[in-house]
Design a protein around this motif. Structure first.
Motif, PDB file in Angstrom:
ATOM      1  N   ILE A  26     -20.329  42.141 -18.603  1.00 17.22           N
ATOM      2  CA  ILE A  26     -21.300  41.652 -19.536  1.00 17.22           C
ATOM      3  C   ILE A  26     -22.783  42.362 -19.527  1.00 17.22           C
ATOM      4  CG2 ILE A  26     -22.571  40.191 -17.304  1.00 17.22           C
ATOM      5  CD1 ILE A  26     -22.894  37.793 -19.638  1.00 17.22           C
ATOM      6  N   ASP A  27     -23.258  42.489 -20.682  1.00 15.85           N
ATOM      7  CA  ASP A  27     -24.669  43.057 -20.906  1.00 15.85           C
ATOM      8  C   ASP A  27     -25.586  42.061 -21.252  1.00 15.85           C
ATOM      9  OD1 ASP A  27     -23.649  45.473 -20.432  1.00 15.85           O
ATOM     10  OD2 ASP A  27     -23.443  46.169 -22.395  1.00 15.85           O
ATOM     11  N   VAL A  28     -26.780  42.044 -20.824  1.00 18.90           N
ATOM     12  CA  VAL A  28     -27.778  41.089 -21.044  1.00 18.90           C
ATOM     13  C   VAL A  28     -29.029  41.999 -21.526  1.00 18.90           C
ATOM     14  CG1 VAL A  28     -29.397  39.425 -20.108  1.00 18.90           C
ATOM     15  CG2 VAL A  28     -27.383  39.608 -19.213  1.00 18.90           C
ATOM     16  N   ARG A  29     -29.447  41.849 -22.954  1.00 21.13           N
ATOM     17  CA  ARG A  29     -30.289  42.433 -23.739  1.00 21.13           C
ATOM     18  C   ARG A  29     -31.599  42.071 -23.711  1.00 21.13           C
ATOM     19  NH1 ARG A  29     -25.235  43.294 -25.876  1.00 21.13           N
ATOM     20  NH2 ARG A  29     -24.390  45.327 -26.249  1.00 21.13           N
ATOM     21  N   ALA A  30     -32.593  42.999 -23.836  1.00 22.91           N
ATOM     22  CA  ALA A  30     -33.998  42.337 -24.144  1.00 22.91           C
ATOM     23  C   ALA A  30     -33.988  41.884 -25.452  1.00 22.91           C
ATOM     24  CB  ALA A  30     -34.893  43.602 -23.918  1.00 22.91           C
ATOM     25  N   GLY A  31     -34.646  40.548 -25.496  1.00 23.29           N
ATOM     26  CA  GLY A  31     -34.951  40.059 -27.009  1.00 23.29           C
ATOM     27  C   GLY A  31     -33.686  39.261 -27.204  1.00 23.29           C
ATOM     28  N   GLU A  32     -32.783  38.941 -26.370  1.00 17.71           N
ATOM     29  CA  GLU A  32     -31.847  38.061 -26.682  1.00 17.71           C
ATOM     30  C   GLU A  32     -31.682  37.055 -25.557  1.00 17.71           C
ATOM     31  OE1 GLU A  32     -28.549  41.096 -29.036  1.00 17.71           O
ATOM     32  OE2 GLU A  32     -28.211  40.342 -27.050  1.00 17.71           O
ATOM     33  N   VAL A  33     -30.859  35.867 -26.339  1.00 18.47           N
ATOM     34  CA  VAL A  33     -30.478  34.649 -25.357  1.00 18.47           C
ATOM     35  C   VAL A  33     -29.189  35.012 -25.318  1.00 18.47           C
ATOM     36  CG1 VAL A  33     -30.481  32.110 -25.254  1.00 18.47           C
ATOM     37  CG2 VAL A  33     -32.543  33.157 -26.120  1.00 18.47           C
ATOM     38  N   HIS A  34     -28.538  35.068 -23.935  1.00 18.06           N
ATOM     39  CA  HIS A  34     -27.032  35.155 -23.614  1.00 18.06           C
ATOM     40  C   HIS A  34     -26.698  34.090 -23.079  1.00 18.06           C
ATOM     41  CE1 HIS A  34     -23.777  38.259 -23.125  1.00 18.06           C
ATOM     42  NE2 HIS A  34     -23.299  37.086 -22.951  1.00 18.06           N
ATOM     43  N   ALA A  35     -25.687  33.202 -23.658  1.00 14.16           N
ATOM     44  CA  ALA A  35     -25.224  31.972 -23.016  1.00 14.16           C
ATOM     45  C   ALA A  35     -23.887  32.239 -22.580  1.00 14.16           C
ATOM     46  CB  ALA A  35     -25.057  31.007 -24.156  1.00 14.16           C
ATOM     47  N   LEU A  36     -23.885  31.888 -21.049  1.00 17.66           N
ATOM     48  CA  LEU A  36     -22.546  31.763 -20.319  1.00 17.66           C
ATOM     49  C   LEU A  36     -21.989  30.573 -20.379  1.00 17.66           C
ATOM     50  CD1 LEU A  36     -23.891  33.759 -17.103  1.00 17.66           C
ATOM     51  CD2 LEU A  36     -23.317  34.518 -19.425  1.00 17.66           C
ATOM     52  N   VAL A  37     -20.930  30.204 -20.994  1.00 20.41           N
ATOM     53  CA  VAL A  37     -20.248  29.007 -21.101  1.00 20.41           C
ATOM     54  C   VAL A  37     -18.869  29.000 -20.589  1.00 20.41           C
ATOM     55  CG1 VAL A  37     -21.697  28.535 -23.344  1.00 20.41           C
ATOM     56  CG2 VAL A  37     -19.463  29.660 -23.679  1.00 20.41           C
ATOM     57  N   GLY A  38     -18.281  27.975 -20.635  1.00 26.22           N
ATOM     58  CA  GLY A  38     -17.006  27.910 -20.171  1.00 26.22           C
ATOM     59  C   GLY A  38     -16.784  26.301 -19.151  1.00 26.22           C
ATOM     60  N   PRO A  39     -15.571  25.869 -18.866  1.00 22.64           N
ATOM     61  CA  PRO A  39     -15.206  24.924 -18.312  1.00 22.64           C
ATOM     62  C   PRO A  39     -15.723  24.682 -16.945  1.00 22.64           C
ATOM     63  CG  PRO A  39     -13.220  25.701 -18.673  1.00 22.64           C
ATOM     64  CD  PRO A  39     -14.408  26.595 -19.592  1.00 22.64           C
ATOM     65  N   ASN A  40     -15.818  23.694 -16.306  1.00 20.60           N
ATOM     66  CA  ASN A  40     -16.082  23.705 -14.784  1.00 20.60           C
ATOM     67  C   ASN A  40     -15.093  24.660 -13.932  1.00 20.60           C
ATOM     68  OD1 ASN A  40     -18.143  21.875 -15.180  1.00 20.60           O
ATOM     69  ND2 ASN A  40     -16.619  19.900 -14.836  1.00 20.60           N
ATOM     70  N   GLY A  41     -15.660  25.319 -13.173  1.00 17.88           N
ATOM     71  CA  GLY A  41     -14.879  26.148 -12.364  1.00 17.88           C
ATOM     72  C   GLY A  41     -14.384  27.563 -12.945  1.00 17.88           C
ATOM     73  N   ALA A  42     -15.022  27.915 -14.031  1.00 15.29           N
ATOM     74  CA  ALA A  42     -14.600  29.107 -14.954  1.00 15.29           C
ATOM     75  C   ALA A  42     -15.364  30.347 -14.271  1.00 15.29           C
ATOM     76  CB  ALA A  42     -15.089  28.929 -16.380  1.00 15.29           C
ATOM     77  N   GLY A  43     -16.507  30.017 -13.547  1.00 15.94           N
ATOM     78  CA  GLY A  43     -16.735  31.175 -12.793  1.00 15.94           C
ATOM     79  C   GLY A  43     -18.464  31.537 -13.315  1.00 15.94           C
ATOM     80  N   LYS A  44     -18.822  30.745 -14.298  1.00 14.97           N
ATOM     81  CA  LYS A  44     -20.272  31.016 -14.890  1.00 14.97           C
ATOM     82  C   LYS A  44     -21.350  31.151 -13.812  1.00 14.97           C
ATOM     83  CE  LYS A  44     -20.432  26.998 -16.990  1.00 14.97           C
ATOM     84  NZ  LYS A  44     -18.925  26.343 -16.344  1.00 14.97           N
ATOM     85  N   SER A  45     -21.324  30.182 -12.988  1.00 20.55           N
ATOM     86  CA  SER A  45     -22.479  30.239 -11.950  1.00 20.55           C
ATOM     87  C   SER A  45     -22.458  31.316 -10.636  1.00 20.55           C
ATOM     88  CB  SER A  45     -22.472  28.954 -10.986  1.00 20.55           C
ATOM     89  OG  SER A  45     -23.102  27.701 -11.753  1.00 20.55           O
ATOM     90  N   THR A  46     -21.102  31.761 -10.437  1.00 25.33           N
ATOM     91  CA  THR A  46     -20.505  32.829  -9.551  1.00 25.33           C
ATOM     92  C   THR A  46     -21.191  34.284 -10.347  1.00 25.33           C
ATOM     93  OG1 THR A  46     -18.899  31.923  -8.720  1.00 25.33           O
ATOM     94  CG2 THR A  46     -19.212  34.092  -8.404  1.00 25.33           C
ATOM     95  N   LEU A  47     -20.847  34.305 -11.536  1.00 24.90           N
ATOM     96  CA  LEU A  47     -21.242  35.467 -12.521  1.00 24.90           C
ATOM     97  C   LEU A  47     -22.891  35.525 -12.439  1.00 24.90           C
ATOM     98  CD1 LEU A  47     -20.895  37.989 -14.431  1.00 24.90           C
ATOM     99  CD2 LEU A  47     -20.611  36.437 -15.993  1.00 24.90           C
ATOM    100  N   PHE A  48     -23.504  34.406 -12.452  1.00 23.82           N
ATOM    101  CA  PHE A  48     -25.016  34.261 -12.648  1.00 23.82           C
ATOM    102  C   PHE A  48     -25.614  34.818 -11.269  1.00 23.82           C
ATOM    103  CE2 PHE A  48     -28.643  31.824 -11.631  1.00 23.82           C
ATOM    104  CZ  PHE A  48     -29.425  31.838 -12.745  1.00 23.82           C
ATOM    105  N   GLY A  49     -24.928  34.058 -10.506  1.00 24.74           N
ATOM    106  CA  GLY A  49     -25.313  34.814  -8.863  1.00 24.74           C
ATOM    107  C   GLY A  49     -25.347  36.194  -8.616  1.00 24.74           C
TER     108      GLY A  49
END
Length: 257
Positions: A26-49
């Motif tokens: 994943i790339d998170v860019r200046a000036g953008e809102v990048h949403a991490l989405v997916g069902p429960n247990g998809a890995g969103k919070s792990t990727l966030f961490g």
């Protein structure tokens, strides 16, 4: 847009079990809102961490402005990125204002500390928690605590915001207020990565979306291209209709009943 955070080939396993994050990039860019989405247990919070530097992957790298996150001192990292976790439990009776002031801790004994009072006041005003300033956080509702926690990370004044479900406990008005505030941060050049369950919020407010399922990135790009009816049904197991809003034209997701 400048890439502020870049995650490449990120894999996280629990013990010898399956990967809860599997070669995600994943790339998170200046000036953008990048949403991490997916069902429960998809890995969103792990990727966030992992992006935050709080979870160390078994494989892959995270770079902040081209430098490995693992090599950045914790105080320096706190001056560069602010993190809002899903759980913001405060067990001591700190006042709301004291909690917001905690966001200024990385700037203690620097020239930026001269701005503490003004920055805290601005953060509290923007999240509408000024009337709560003298109250103990333990006495606040879930939605009030969520706004105080958001004010804390805004007071940190970093160029990267990592927000894990910041609107989950909020009513309709405050949900929209917070999303507009997050958009304003991006418009000012901040790089924002935000975990969302609300697909309509991602479609309405994000510049980019990454859809995860079973720890893998299914698709990443403009939200309207990522969150198609076919892909949502495949990932979530729920048939939906996606159609343009009659006034704004922004795609809407409605569960098929």
């Amino acid at each position: 847009m400048t890439v502020r955070l870049r995650g490449t080939g990120l894999t996280v396993r629990v013990g010898e079990g399956r990967a809860i994050l599997d070669e995600a990039s994943i790339d998170v860019r200046a000036g953008e809102v990048h949403a991490l989405v997916g069902p429960n247990g998809a890995g969103k919070s792990t990727l966030f961490g992992v992006l935050a530097g709080d979870v160390v992957p078994q494989a892959g790298t995270v770079e902040l402005d081209g430098a490995p996150v693992t090599g950045i001192r914790s105080r320096t990292l706190a001056q560069q990125r602010a993190v809002l976790l899903q759980e913001n439990t405060v067990t001591f009776p700190f006042t709301a204002e004291q909690v917001v002031r905690m966001g200024r801790a990385p700037w203690a004994r620097t020239a930026a500390a001269d701005d503490d009072d003004a920055v805290v006041a601005e953060a509290m005003a923007s999240t509408e928690v000024v009337p709560l300033g003298g109250r103990a956080v333990t006495s606040l509702s879930g939605g009030e605590r969520a706004r105080v926690a958001l004010a804390r990370v805004l007071a940190q004044r970093t160029g990267i915001l990592l927000l894990d479900e910041p609107t989950a406990a909020l009513d309709l008005k405050h949900h929209e207020d917070v999303m507009r505030l997050i958009r304003a941060q991006a418009a000012a050049g901040v790089a924002v990565a935000i975990v969302l369950h609300d697909l309509n919020a991602a479609l309405a407010h994000a510049d980019r979306a990454t859809l995860l399922s079973n720890g893998r990135v299914v698709a990443s790009g403009p939200p309207a291209e990522v969150l198609t009816a076919e892909r949502i049904e495949e990932v979530y197991g729920q048939p939906v209709d996606v159609f343009p809003h009659p006034v704004t034209g922004v795609p809407l997701v409605v569960a098929r009943r």
